[in-house]
Design a protein around this motif. Sequence first.
Motif, PDB file in Angstrom:
ATOM      1  N   SER A  58      54.457 -74.886   6.553  1.00 15.10           N
ATOM      2  CA  SER A  58      54.179 -76.663   7.113  1.00 15.10           C
ATOM      3  C   SER A  58      52.761 -77.043   7.841  1.00 15.10           C
ATOM      4  N   THR A  77      54.822 -81.372   9.687  1.00 12.20           N
ATOM      5  CA  THR A  77      55.766 -81.519   8.240  1.00 12.20           C
ATOM      6  C   THR A  77      55.613 -80.885   7.385  1.00 12.20           C
ATOM      7  N   ALA A  82      53.059 -87.549   5.654  1.00 13.46           N
ATOM      8  CA  ALA A  82      53.541 -88.175   6.691  1.00 13.46           C
ATOM      9  C   ALA A  82      53.796 -89.992   7.179  1.00 13.46           C
TER      10      ALA A  82
END
Length: 85
Positions: A58, A77, A82
């Motif tokens: 991530s 994320t 994002a």
Amino acid sequence: HFLSIKIIKIWQIVVNNISLFPDKPDPPRLPKVEKVLKTECVVTWQPPAWDGGANINSYIVEKRELPMESWIKCCTTRLTTAQIT
């Protein structure tokens, strides 16, 4: 307001409850602001050229509103995009 954004890769491999850290990865590449709205923006990037020998789990995205000195975590994320508010 001016906004600075940085994207950090989390890199860690866990095998049999032992944490192994590979080489330091390169930073994510080609960060780009895709869309700017009144109170948010969408940022995209490409994975690092070198992942340090581990899969990317991530990314942590942080922001810093100028003239502030400190970075604030926006999100974590698995994607290379994002939405920042």
